[in-house]
Design an enzyme around this catalytic site. Structure first.
Site, PDB file in Angstrom:
ATOM      1  N   ARG A   1       0.935  -1.031   0.108  1.00 22.10           N
ATOM      2  CA  ARG A   1       0.158   0.012  -0.188  1.00 22.10           C
ATOM      3  C   ARG A   1       0.960   1.180   0.270  1.00 22.10           C
ATOM      4  O   ARG A   1       1.757   1.683   0.283  1.00 22.10           O
ATOM      5  CB  ARG A   1      -1.055   0.321   1.213  1.00 22.10           C
ATOM      6  CG  ARG A   1       0.158  -0.197   2.547  1.00 22.10           C
ATOM      7  CD  ARG A   1      -0.861   1.089   3.699  1.00 22.10           C
ATOM      8  NE  ARG A   1      -0.121   0.707   5.230  1.00 22.10           N
ATOM      9  CZ  ARG A   1       0.479   1.321   5.585  1.00 22.10           C
ATOM     10  NH1 ARG A   1       0.963   2.253   4.742  1.00 22.10           N
ATOM     11  NH2 ARG A   1       1.458   1.245   6.093  1.00 22.10           N
TER      12      ARG A   1
ATOM     13  N   TYR B   1       4.765   4.312   7.760  1.00 15.26           N
ATOM     14  CA  TYR B   1       4.115   3.415   9.361  1.00 15.26           C
ATOM     15  C   TYR B   1       2.911   3.429   8.968  1.00 15.26           C
ATOM     16  O   TYR B   1       2.481   4.471   9.427  1.00 15.26           O
ATOM     17  CB  TYR B   1       5.520   3.865  10.014  1.00 15.26           C
ATOM     18  CG  TYR B   1       7.086   3.071   9.564  1.00 15.26           C
ATOM     19  CD1 TYR B   1       6.642   0.927   9.425  1.00 15.26           C
ATOM     20  CD2 TYR B   1       8.089   3.430   8.998  1.00 15.26           C
ATOM     21  CE1 TYR B   1       8.268   0.497   9.229  1.00 15.26           C
ATOM     22  CE2 TYR B   1       9.543   2.651   8.908  1.00 15.26           C
ATOM     23  CZ  TYR B   1       9.160   1.175   8.879  1.00 15.26           C
ATOM     24  OH  TYR B   1      10.303   0.318   8.542  1.00 15.26           O
TER      25      TYR B   1
ATOM     26  N   HIS C   1      -1.353  -1.354  13.513  1.00 13.88           N
ATOM     27  CA  HIS C   1      -2.898  -1.542  13.392  1.00 13.88           C
ATOM     28  C   HIS C   1      -3.288  -2.331  14.952  1.00 13.88           C
ATOM     29  O   HIS C   1      -1.907  -3.596  15.331  1.00 13.88           O
ATOM     30  CB  HIS C   1      -3.267  -2.985  11.941  1.00 13.88           C
ATOM     31  CG  HIS C   1      -3.009  -1.906  11.274  1.00 13.88           C
ATOM     32  ND1 HIS C   1      -3.753  -1.002  10.837  1.00 13.88           N
ATOM     33  CD2 HIS C   1      -2.437  -2.111  10.044  1.00 13.88           C
ATOM     34  CE1 HIS C   1      -3.842  -0.095   9.914  1.00 13.88           C
ATOM     35  NE2 HIS C   1      -2.896  -1.739   9.545  1.00 13.88           N
TER      36      HIS C   1
ATOM     37  N   GLY D   1      -4.575   3.752   3.523  1.00 17.22           N
ATOM     38  CA  GLY D   1      -2.882   3.715   3.022  1.00 17.22           C
ATOM     39  C   GLY D   1      -3.549   2.733   1.597  1.00 17.22           C
ATOM     40  O   GLY D   1      -4.410   1.681   2.365  1.00 17.22           O
TER      41      GLY D   1
ATOM     42  N   CYS E   1       2.994   7.271  10.061  1.00 16.48           N
ATOM     43  CA  CYS E   1       3.102   8.098   8.459  1.00 16.48           C
ATOM     44  C   CYS E   1       4.175   8.692   8.230  1.00 16.48           C
ATOM     45  O   CYS E   1       3.913   9.766   7.881  1.00 16.48           O
ATOM     46  CB  CYS E   1       1.889   9.235   9.002  1.00 16.48           C
ATOM     47  SG  CYS E   1      -0.172   7.823   8.536  1.00 16.48           S
TER      48      CYS E   1
END
Length: 242
Positions: free
Chosen positions: A87, A91, A94, A169, A198
């Site tokens: 994607r 970074y 999750h 992403g 990010c």
């Protein structure tokens, strides 16, 4: 210059298109399993063997590295498993308490416009938040959805503090999208400290619960679906997935 804000955000499909399948998985889905399942679904959608799909799930704690990830932004590489992914972006974390939405749409049946698609995903989150009286905003220089934090100290440049509440992403294959977005409902926010989320260090990360909104995941899912149907069209539920 045309901005994402200027774009027509409707991504409705062509007339007569079947509804988008809507899948919700219980429990924590391993990342590698999710990617493998997405790969199969995207291939089937591109070949015309399956209808489009939105898959809602949660992952165990992990970090993913997008195609623009800088290794210097991985602060604690041993903290959680790290997965390289195709994607876009840098970074991302999750984990439990975060609603991940993997959105697999055939843009050939909608609009073959990547910028408009990203803006529509942002609008999906903004509409969802608005239903819960949270004002989410997009930023031209930062992908994702942001909330202003007037109760926090000003930033070094004198502007109001802002926190990211949702990350985006995406990837396209044969004009079928996959990956998608993650909305922080009630994750452990300390888990974000192992990375520079990010690649942006000046801003923080927040969640709905951190913003004082103690909502259940099922409530968020209901609003996500309502917002999705407004932008992307009708959905149909799949049987509950494990």
């Amino acid at each position: 210059m045309l901005t994402r804000t200027d774009l027509n955000l409707s991504m409705l499909p062509q007339a007569g298109s079947p509804p988008v399948r809507w899948r919700i998985s219980d429990g924590l889905v391993p990342y590698e399993q999710a990617v493998a399942d997405m790969e199969r679904e995207v291939a089937a959608i591109a070949d015309g063997r399956a209808d489009e799909l939105v898959w809602l799930l949660e992952h165990p704690p992990l970090y993913t590295a997008g195609t623009s990830a800088d290794s210097a932004d991985l602060i604690e590489p041993e903290r959680f498993p790290v997965f390289s992914t195709g994607r876009g972006g840098e970074y991302t974390y999750h984990g439990p308490g975060q609603r991940v939405a993997y959105v697999m749409l055939d843009l050939k049946r909608r609009r073959q416009d990547v910028r408009a698609y990203v803006a529509a995903l942002e609008e999906l989150v903004i509409l969802t938040l608005g239903m819960m009286n949270v004002r989410g905003e997009r930023r031209e220089d930062r992908v994702g959805v942001w909330v202003r934090r007037p109760e926090k100290p000003l930033l070094p440049d004198g502007t109001m503090a802002e926190d990211k509440v949702a990350a985006l992403g995406i990837r396209l294959r044969r004009w079928v999208s996959f990956h998608g977005l993650s909305l922080n409902v009630d994750p452990d926010l300390s888990h974000f400290t192992g990375i520079v989320p990010c690649g942006i260090s000046a801003y923080g990360v927040t969640s709905l619960v951190d913003l004082g909104l103690p909502v259940m995941m099922a409530d968020v899912d209901m609003r996500l679906r309502e917002a999705f149907e407004e932008i992307f069209g009708a959905t149909v539920s799949e049987p509950a997935a494990a």
